[in-house]
Structures are given as C-alpha cells and as structure tokens.
Design a protein around this motif. Structure first.
Motif, PDB file in Angstrom:
ATOM      1  N   THR A 226       0.743  -1.337   0.051  1.00  0.00           N
ATOM      2  CA  THR A 226       0.054   0.031  -0.049  1.00  0.00           C
ATOM      3  C   THR A 226       1.033   1.214   0.158  1.00  0.00           C
ATOM      4  O   THR A 226       0.592   2.189  -0.626  1.00  0.00           O
ATOM      5  CB  THR A 226      -0.931  -0.080   1.290  1.00  0.00           C
ATOM      6  OG1 THR A 226      -1.797  -0.950   1.150  1.00  0.00           O
ATOM      7  CG2 THR A 226      -1.898   1.221   1.339  1.00  0.00           C
ATOM      8  N   GLU A 227       1.861   1.267   0.848  1.00  0.00           N
ATOM      9  CA  GLU A 227       2.790   2.304   0.984  1.00  0.00           C
ATOM     10  C   GLU A 227       3.479   2.653  -0.445  1.00  0.00           C
ATOM     11  O   GLU A 227       3.642   3.654  -1.110  1.00  0.00           O
ATOM     12  CB  GLU A 227       3.838   2.061   1.894  1.00  0.00           C
ATOM     13  CG  GLU A 227       3.359   2.294   3.196  1.00  0.00           C
ATOM     14  CD  GLU A 227       3.008   3.735   3.642  1.00  0.00           C
ATOM     15  OE1 GLU A 227       3.459   4.814   3.835  1.00  0.00           O
ATOM     16  OE2 GLU A 227       1.601   4.079   3.467  1.00  0.00           O
ATOM     17  N   ARG A 228       3.973   1.694  -1.163  1.00  0.00           N
ATOM     18  CA  ARG A 228       4.599   1.770  -2.500  1.00  0.00           C
ATOM     19  C   ARG A 228       3.665   1.908  -3.387  1.00  0.00           C
ATOM     20  O   ARG A 228       4.112   2.659  -4.657  1.00  0.00           O
ATOM     21  CB  ARG A 228       5.498   0.349  -2.754  1.00  0.00           C
ATOM     22  CG  ARG A 228       6.614   0.340  -1.751  1.00  0.00           C
ATOM     23  CD  ARG A 228       7.342  -1.221  -2.040  1.00  0.00           C
ATOM     24  NE  ARG A 228       8.589  -1.379  -1.175  1.00  0.00           N
ATOM     25  CZ  ARG A 228       8.890  -2.464  -0.956  1.00  0.00           C
ATOM     26  NH1 ARG A 228       8.761  -3.570  -1.743  1.00  0.00           N
ATOM     27  NH2 ARG A 228      10.185  -2.517  -0.266  1.00  0.00           N
ATOM     28  N   ASP A 229       2.464   1.828  -3.377  1.00  0.00           N
ATOM     29  CA  ASP A 229       1.505   2.153  -4.327  1.00  0.00           C
ATOM     30  C   ASP A 229       0.876   3.531  -4.136  1.00  0.00           C
ATOM     31  O   ASP A 229       0.448   4.127  -5.208  1.00  0.00           O
ATOM     32  CB  ASP A 229       0.323   1.134  -4.392  1.00  0.00           C
ATOM     33  CG  ASP A 229       0.537  -0.229  -4.587  1.00  0.00           C
ATOM     34  OD1 ASP A 229       1.648  -0.271  -5.545  1.00  0.00           O
ATOM     35  OD2 ASP A 229      -0.298  -1.144  -4.594  1.00  0.00           O
ATOM     36  N   LYS A 230       1.165   4.282  -3.100  1.00  0.00           N
ATOM     37  CA  LYS A 230       0.737   5.508  -2.924  1.00  0.00           C
ATOM     38  C   LYS A 230       1.105   6.562  -3.993  1.00  0.00           C
ATOM     39  O   LYS A 230       0.485   7.472  -4.325  1.00  0.00           O
ATOM     40  CB  LYS A 230       0.919   6.026  -1.571  1.00  0.00           C
ATOM     41  CG  LYS A 230      -0.081   5.557  -0.571  1.00  0.00           C
ATOM     42  CD  LYS A 230       0.459   6.281   0.823  1.00  0.00           C
ATOM     43  CE  LYS A 230      -0.537   5.680   1.933  1.00  0.00           C
ATOM     44  NZ  LYS A 230      -0.005   6.177   3.312  1.00  0.00           N
ATOM     45  N   GLY A 231       2.273   6.254  -4.497  1.00  0.00           N
ATOM     46  CA  GLY A 231       2.856   7.330  -5.591  1.00  0.00           C
ATOM     47  C   GLY A 231       1.998   7.009  -6.904  1.00  0.00           C
ATOM     48  O   GLY A 231       2.222   8.132  -7.464  1.00  0.00           O
ATOM     49  N   GLN A 232       1.076   6.067  -7.119  1.00  0.00           N
ATOM     50  CA  GLN A 232       0.299   6.222  -8.297  1.00  0.00           C
ATOM     51  C   GLN A 232      -1.047   6.584  -8.092  1.00  0.00           C
ATOM     52  O   GLN A 232      -1.699   6.736  -8.954  1.00  0.00           O
ATOM     53  CB  GLN A 232       0.211   4.656  -8.588  1.00  0.00           C
ATOM     54  CG  GLN A 232       1.616   3.965  -8.733  1.00  0.00           C
ATOM     55  CD  GLN A 232       2.350   4.704  -9.643  1.00  0.00           C
ATOM     56  OE1 GLN A 232       2.077   4.990 -10.790  1.00  0.00           O
ATOM     57  NE2 GLN A 232       3.651   4.735  -9.314  1.00  0.00           N
ATOM     58  N   LEU A 233      -1.381   7.217  -6.767  1.00  0.00           N
ATOM     59  CA  LEU A 233      -2.763   7.791  -6.360  1.00  0.00           C
ATOM     60  C   LEU A 233      -2.760   9.150  -7.279  1.00  0.00           C
ATOM     61  O   LEU A 233      -1.759  10.046  -6.951  1.00  0.00           O
ATOM     62  CB  LEU A 233      -3.150   7.674  -4.959  1.00  0.00           C
ATOM     63  CG  LEU A 233      -3.460   6.584  -4.239  1.00  0.00           C
ATOM     64  CD1 LEU A 233      -3.712   6.671  -2.640  1.00  0.00           C
ATOM     65  CD2 LEU A 233      -4.600   5.884  -5.030  1.00  0.00           C
ATOM     66  N   THR A 234      -3.734   9.432  -7.816  1.00  0.00           N
ATOM     67  CA  THR A 234      -3.939  10.873  -8.392  1.00  0.00           C
ATOM     68  C   THR A 234      -4.848  11.654  -7.773  1.00  0.00           C
ATOM     69  O   THR A 234      -4.947  12.748  -7.957  1.00  0.00           O
ATOM     70  CB  THR A 234      -4.157  10.522 -10.039  1.00  0.00           C
ATOM     71  OG1 THR A 234      -5.340   9.647 -10.143  1.00  0.00           O
ATOM     72  CG2 THR A 234      -3.139   9.699 -10.672  1.00  0.00           C
ATOM     73  N   ASP A 235      -5.756  11.066  -7.215  1.00  0.00           N
ATOM     74  CA  ASP A 235      -7.018  11.765  -6.510  1.00  0.00           C
ATOM     75  C   ASP A 235      -6.678  12.253  -5.143  1.00  0.00           C
ATOM     76  O   ASP A 235      -6.355  11.618  -4.197  1.00  0.00           O
ATOM     77  CB  ASP A 235      -8.158  10.754  -6.687  1.00  0.00           C
ATOM     78  CG  ASP A 235      -9.442  11.621  -6.201  1.00  0.00           C
ATOM     79  OD1 ASP A 235      -9.725  11.617  -4.693  1.00  0.00           O
ATOM     80  OD2 ASP A 235     -10.027  12.066  -6.821  1.00  0.00           O
TER      81      ASP A 235
END
Length: 392
Positions: A226-235
């Motif tokens: 989840t932490e590593r995926d946060k950089g992909q959040l656009t909203d």
C-alpha cells in the motif's frame, strides 16, 4: 459345543460425492471464493447474482461448509505466518516456536457460529449490491474466528465498488478490527468527517491476539504494498481519506497494544517502515502521483500530503517504546518483554528508520500553517483533544 464362524463382512463402500441443490452449490462456491479457493471474478459474479432460496439447506451442505471453513482457515493462518518459528509474549514472557508449539490446542481451536452461515445464505440468495434485505449481526455475537472470516470476506469482495459500498456499512465490517488492520482505506467511510475506527482492545487479548500473531507477515506485506502504491494515487480526496484512515487505525491500535503490553503485536508497523524506508525518501515518494493543484485551500493540500505519510508518522510512537525499553532494569517486571522489543528494533535498524521517517515528515512541517484544531508537529494532541484520527 462348536462355535460357528461369523460370515465375512465386506468393507463399507466409500461414500460418493454429496448431492447438493443449485442453491447449495452456489453457496459453497461463494464460500470457496471468500477463503481464496475459487476465482475472484467468478465469485464476485455469484455475489452479484440472486439464487432462489429454499427454506433451509441440507445437513450434508452444512457439513461441507464446516469442512471448508476448518481446512481453509488452518491453511490460511499457517501460510500467513503461523508456520514461522517466532517469539511472542505470553503472560509477559517471550515464548518461541510455531503457533502450534506456543499455544495449547484448546486456545487455538477455531469456532465458527451461526452468523457465518446466515451471511453465506444472504450472499447466495441476494444480489448484494441491490439487496433490500438488511442483513447484519452484532459484533458481540461473533467468535474470534467469525471476525477473521468476515474480514477475509470483506477483503475478497472490496475490489467491487458496488459491493464495497454495501459491505462497509455493515457492523461486521465497520466495527471489526481485523477489517481495519487489513484494509483501512476501504473500511473507512469516504464521506465521514473522520474515520470511525473500532475498539482494538479485543485483538490484543485471547485467541484474537493469537490470530494477530499469525497475521504479522501478511499485514507487513499488505502495508508495504500500500505504501509503495501511494505514489500512483492521482486523486487528492482518495489520498486524504486513505491516509486519515491509516493514521487513525495505526494510532488507535498502537495505543491499545501499548496499554496491553503487547508491543510484539505491532511488529508489522515497525517492519513496514523498515522495508519502505530503506533509503532517504522525500514526501514525493508518497504524493508524487497527485494531479493538479489539489484543494483550493493551502491548509487542505498540506493536510492531504501529511495524511499520505500516515505510516512513517507512527515511528514516533515506536521510538518512545524503544526509549522506555532502554531504561527497564533486570529486576523490573517488563524486563523480558523490553529485551524482545529492543531485539526487534535492532533487527529493523530502528534508529536509522526512525530518523528517515522523521526527516520525511519534517519536510512538510515547515510549510504547515496554523490550522485550527490540528495536531502539533510532534504528534501530540491539541489541548483538550484527542490525537488526530484516534478513537474518541
């Protein structure tokens, strides 16, 4: 008098496959989907499809449900971490071994109750995303195994937005601490002013604590991803909701774990930070994907960025545990527990991880203006209030 030999008997023929109705067949397939033994796309399709319900199901189908639950959960908990030769606290003393070595059989035996079967009946009979039948059950009626079952069920179904919207309103999710520890970003109501986290006290006691011991590796892997995926959040809103839910969950859990003297159950928080903060990181690691200028108010933008760093912000709590452990003497009651925490801290390079977490968080603090009611930079609660995101 002669004794007549008894006629030879044939060994009983093995029973063939149990005969089940269409409804029972679908119910069993949904159960296998919830425990990760059936394709997710097909399982979700069954959940979104109604099957004409009978008055009851056969005894044979009930036995199949029990058998599936028993085998699937033992397999899941073993794979999740129960097989590992670890040390955990028991009555304040470290006890090593795999879960079946550390815990007596009567304390680790899983017991499922009627709400599980009622839930499966409801899932099979209704189109869950359109259901008018308000199924739910009070958390007090659930066993520890029930709670974990509903958490895994929620986890399996939360990829469907329509089903997620229905399930997060159920008490079996909203007040289930396992659901929040596994997926706080989806357990939280996105429209609520602040996350309504459940009471985490039960998961630090009894069989629930044993289940949480088995889940440490699973939780670490999930939180790291989840932490590593946060950089992909656009909203921006989604980032703020997720960050606030994570902060409230972890802060509430850490407070309970500290009060219960079960710091060993917080290893996943320490290990998550250790894996993410393997090098110096800037806030861009978490917020680099946010698009546009974000909310109109600067304070809201800063709060969203700060929320994104919910996990590294927990290192300040863990660091206070380490400082306290350093001053526990040999004759103090908590000596063995403090030694185990210091060993965990050392294995995770805790001092270096805490310094990196502090540096990343402080990069946002100089830009932070005075926000009414906001927590100070050191994470202490505002005067007369609770820590941000903590239970009231």
């Amino acid at each position: 008098m002669t004794r007549t030999a008894a006629p030879p008997t044939q060994p009983p023929e093995p029973e063939g496959p149990r005969q089940v109705t269409k409804f029972e067949f679908n119910l069993l397939r949904i159960l296998r989907f919830l425990v990760r033994h059936f394709p997710a796309d097909q399982g979700l399709q069954l959940v979104r499809t109604a099957t004409t319900k009978p008055e009851c199901i056969s005894a044979g189908a009930v036995e199949l449900v029990k058998d599936t639950l028993k085998k699937a959960f033992v397999l899941f908990l073993t794979r999740a971490g129960g097989w590992r030769n670890d040390k955990y606290l028991r009555d304040g003393q470290p006890v090593g071994g795999r879960v079946w070595d550390r815990i007596p059989l009567d304390e680790r035996a899983l017991e499922f109750s009627r709400p599980v079967l009622d839930f499966l009946f409801w899932l099979t009979a209704e189109k869950v995303h359109e259901s008018k039948v308000a199924w739910d059950t009070a958390p007090k009626a659930l066993t520890p195994a029930d709670e974990l079952f509903f958490a895994l069920s929620f986890d399996a179904m939360r990829t469907d937005p329509d089903v997620l919207a229905v399930m997060r309103r159920k008490d079996v999710v909203a007040r289930n601490p396992f659901c929040w520890l596994l997926a706080p970003q989806d357990a939280a109501d996105p429209d609520a002013a602040k996350p309504a986290v459940p009471d985490f006290t039960p998961v630090c006691q009894g069989q629930r604590a044993v289940l949480l011991e088995c889940l440490q590796r699973e939780l670490t892997n999930r939180w790291v991803k989840t932490e590593r995926d946060k950089g992909q959040l656009t909203d921006w809103k989604k980032m703020r909701v997720q960050g606030n839910a994570e902060f409230a969950t972890l802060r509430g859990f850490l407070q309970v774990a500290e009060a219960a003297r079960r710091t060993d159950l917080a290893r996943f928080v320490l290990r998550t930070n250790a894996q993410v903060l393997q090098s110096d990181l800037t806030p861009v690691f978490w917020t680099g994907g946010l698009q546009g200028s974000g909310p109109q108010r600067l304070a809201d933008r800063l709060e969203t960025q700060r929320a994104a760093l919910a996990v590294p912000r927990q290192m300040e709590i863990l660091e206070t545990w380490q400082e306290r452990a350093r001053y526990v003497g040999y004759f103090d009651d908590d000596y063995q527990a403090s030694q185990m925490w210091k060993a965990d801290w050392e294995a995770a390079s805790g001092d270096r991880v805490a310094a990196r977490a502090r540096a990343a968080v402080e990069m946002l603090e100089p830009l932070r203006g005075p926000v009414p009611g906001a927590a100070p930079a050191d994470g202490a609660p505002p005067a007369g209030g609770n820590p941000e995101g903590s239970p009231g």
